[in-house]
Design an enzyme around this catalytic site. Structure first.
Site: not given
Ligand code: UT7
Length: 333
Positions: A114, A260, A290
Site C-alpha cells: 500500500c 492511503h 482499497n
C-alpha cells in the site's frame, strides 16, 4: 540551489465493472451494513478476467503522459509499484515500457504494497534531484479482486479491496512548472510482515505448490485487521509529522491531506490524531474500496481534475500497508 522534482501530469484508470456491497452480498456471507459501518466502502471496481495490473497501469500511464504533454519516447525511466503483478516475474515495469513504446529505458519495480506509490515517487524524486533522469513515469496499479478469498475465511479482506491504477510524470522543477516535491519519507518494520501477507508462491518450499497449498488456500492474502488498523492510525500521522518537520511547517499549514484509502475509519482517525479538519482530508474509498498502491495517485488525480488544488497549496500524502511499510510526501501545488 539544488534541483527538485515536480509532478507535471497525473492520471488514473479504473476498470468499468462496478461491484456494490449488495452485489457482494449475493456471492458471499456479508452485508452492506457491515461493510459500510466498518470501512465506509459502498462500491469498488473489478477487472474482467484476462485484465491484470499491467493493463490498468498502462491506461493510467497514458492519461498521465497526455496530461504532462509528454511523448512515451521522451520518458527516460519508469518506476512501477504493485503487489499484484500479472506474473510472479518479470514485474509490470517492463511490460509498461514495452507497450507504451518507450525506448530501452530502465524500469524499476517497487514492492512496498500500500505504500508502493510513495516509495516509487520517492525513488523517482531522487533520480531527478541527482540529475540522472529528466522525465520519469511513476505508475501504481493493482488487480486484487482475482485472488481474494470470498469465503468466510477471507471475507474481512475480500470486501475491502478494489482494482485500479494511478500514475504521475515527474520532471525537474524548472521555472515554476509543475508541482514541486518538497520531501519524501519512507519507513518499514518487517517484524510485522506476517500480519498482512500472501505467502505463496514461497521460494523456501521445494516443491512450492503442494496439495497443502490448495487444501489450506495458502495462496490467498491474509491479515489481522485489528493489528493493521492500530498500526495504520499511528504510523501515517508519524510519517506526516516527519514530512512537516523536514520542511519547517505545521499541520495548520497543510491545505490537503491525501491518505492511503485503506478504510474510512482509518482516514478519519488519522485526521483526528493530526488535528487536521476533515474537510481537508481527501476520501474516496466509498467509490473505489482499497486499491492498495493505486489509492493515492487515484485520489490525487481525482482531486486535481475536480479543480480542488490551487497553486501554492501544501499537499501531504501518506500511506501505510503490508510490510509494514509507511511513508509520506509533501508537494507544493
Ligand atoms: O491497506 C492496508 C490493508 N488493510 C487495512 O487497512 C485493514 C485494516 N483493518 C480494518 O479495516 C478492520 O479491521 C476490518 C474492516 C478488516 C474489520 O473490522 P473490525 O472492526 O476489526 O472487525 P473484526 O475483524 O473484529 O470482525 C468483527 C466480526 C467478526 O465476527 P465475530 O467473530 O465477532 O462473530 C468477523 O468474523 O465481523 C465478522 N466479519 C464480517 N462480517 C460480515 C469479518 N468480515 C466480515 C464481513 N461481513 N465481510
Amino acid at each position: 540551489m539544488s534541483l527538485k522534482s515536480a509532478i507535471t501530469g497525473t492520471g488514473h484508470y479504473v476498470p468499468p465493472k462496478v461491484v456494490s456491497n449488495f452485489d457482494l452480498e449475493k456471492v458471499m456471507n456479508t452485508t452492506d451494513e457491515w461493510i459500510v459501518q466498518r470501512s465506509g466502502i459502498r462500491f469498488r471496481h473489478y477487472a474482467e478476467d484476462g485484465v491484470g495490473s499491467k493493463a490498468l497501469g498502462l491506461e493510467a500511464a497514458r492519461k498521465a503522459l497526455e496530461d504532462a504533454k509528454c511523448d512515451p519516447a521522451d520518458i527516460d525511466f519508469i518506476v512501477a509499484a504493485t503487489l499484484s503483478p500479472d506474473h510472479y516475474f518479470p514485474g509490470i515495469g517492463v511490460q509498461i515500457q514495452d507497450e507504451l513504446g518507450c525506448g530501452n529505458i530502465g524500469a524499476l519495480d517497487v514492492r512496498a504494497q500500500c505504500s508502493g506509490f510513495l516509495y516509487a515517487l520517492s525513488a523517482a524524486d531522487q533520480y531527478i534531484r541527482t540529475g540522472t533522469y529528466k522525465k520519469i513515469l511513476v505508475v501504481a496499479s493493482e488487480v486484487q479482486s482475482h485472488n481474494l478469498d470470498y469465503s468466510d475465511d477471507g471475507r474481512d479482506m475480500a470486501v475491502l479491496f478494489g482494482d485500479g491504477a494511478g500514475a504521475v510524470v515527474l520532471e525537474p522543477s524548472i521555472g515554476g512548472a509543475g508541482h514541486e516535491i518538497l520531501t519524501t519519507h519512507l519507513f518499514s518494520d518487517g517484524k510485522n510482515a506476517e500480519i498482512l501477507s500472501m505467502n505463496v508462491p514461497d521460494s523456501t518450499k521445494n516443491p512450492t505448490f503442494t496439495s497443502e497449498v490448495f487444501e489450506n488456500k495458502l495462496y490467498f492474502p491474509r491479515m489481522d485487521g485489528k493489528r493493521v488498523f492500530v498500526n495504520a492510525v499511528e504510523r501515517m500521522p508519524e510519517a506526516v509529522r516527519a514530512a512537516l518537520a523536514a520542511i519547517g511547517k505545521t499541520i495548520d499549514d497543510v491545505d490537503f491531506l491525501i491518505p492511503h484509502q485503506a478504510n474510512d475509519r482509518i482516514s478519519l482517525m488519522v485526521a483526528q490524531k493530526l488535528g487536521i479538519p476533515v474537510e481537508k482530508v481527501i476520501r474516496n474509498i466509498e467509490r473505489f474500496g482499497n486499491t492498495t498502491a493505486a489509492s493515492i495517485p487515484i485520489a490525487l488525480d481525482e482531486t486535481v481534475k475536480e479543480g480542488r488544488l490551487k497553486t501554492g497549496d501544501l499537499v501531504l500524502l501518506t500511506a501505510f500497508g503490508s510490510g509494514f511499510t509507511w511513508a509520506s510526501a509533501a508537494v507544493r501545488w
